[in-house]
Design a protein around this motif. Structure first.
Motif: not given
Length: 213
Positions: A16-38
């Motif tokens: 999705v990040r690649i597609a957003l970049n190719l299309k020049g669409i800016s978004v806010a990014h929020v990290s969802v850690h897949l390992v931390k805190d279970g």
């Protein structure tokens, strides 16, 4: 502004990040850690947005949340058709989709974190067994892809990037991470190199993300 919930190592979020970049669409990014805190993808707040407990999720300005990377990219294609990530010709479109699906539907689901964790928790697979499992399915998919992509174009099917290239590059990251021998796939490796020379792909790399570890 739209918000993308993802994780730096998630290959689906990478797409999705690649597609957003190719299309020049800016978004806010929020990290969802897949390992931390279970696994933060299992928190009630995140599950309320995405009941699959997976990343990525794209939250639109009005609060609607879209899930599944290919569905999100399809949405981006609809709202920002240029540059196109799928050909208009029906046959050419089907070929690009088939190649993308080899990665997104054949390789990725059986290499997903929750599947590999289940192999360990239920069947006692150790680190090396899990690595061999993932490499087996990547080899199986890449062997097919090496034959499916065109040999006379800069990218997988044309002289401009498509959905097939997005899926390939993201999966190649995992292949390199887990030590897969890529020498049997010279054409795929050539395509990856061509893609990563573009800022849209390079800036989306996992190691370039703010939450990279």
């Amino acid at each position: 502004m739209m918000t993308l919930y993802g994780y730096w190592r998630s290959t689906a979020a990478y797409r999705v990040r690649i597609a957003l970049n190719l299309k020049g669409i800016s978004v806010a990014h929020v990290s969802v850690h897949l390992v931390k805190d279970g696994g933060q993808q299992h928190t009630p707040a995140y599950v309320a947005k995405n009941p699959t407990h997976l990343v990525p999720s794209l939250e639109l300005e009005g609060g609607t949340v879209l899930t599944q990377s290919l569905a999100i990219i399809d949405y981006l294609e609809a709202i920002q058709p240029d540059p196109a990530l799928l050909p208009s010709d029906p046959v050419a479109r089907a070929k690009v989709l088939a190649a993308a699906h080899v990665v997104a539907m054949d390789i990725h689901p059986v290499n997903n974190l929750r599947v590999v964790s289940h192999l360990a928790d239920t069947f006692g697979a150790d680190v090396e067994a899990k690595r061999q499992w993932m490499c087996h399915w990547m080899d199986t998919g890449f062997e097919a892809l090496e034959q499916m992509v065109r040999k006379d174009t800069r990218f997988s099917f044309a002289d401009t990037p498509s959905l097939a290239d997005i899926c390939l590059v993201a999966q190649y990251y995992n292949a390199r991470r887990w030590g897969l021998d890529l020498t049997p796939y010279p054409r795929l490796t050539e395509i990856e190199e061509t893609c990563l020379a573009l800022p849209a792909f390079a800036d989306a790399r996992p190691e370039a993300q703010p939450d990279a570890e």
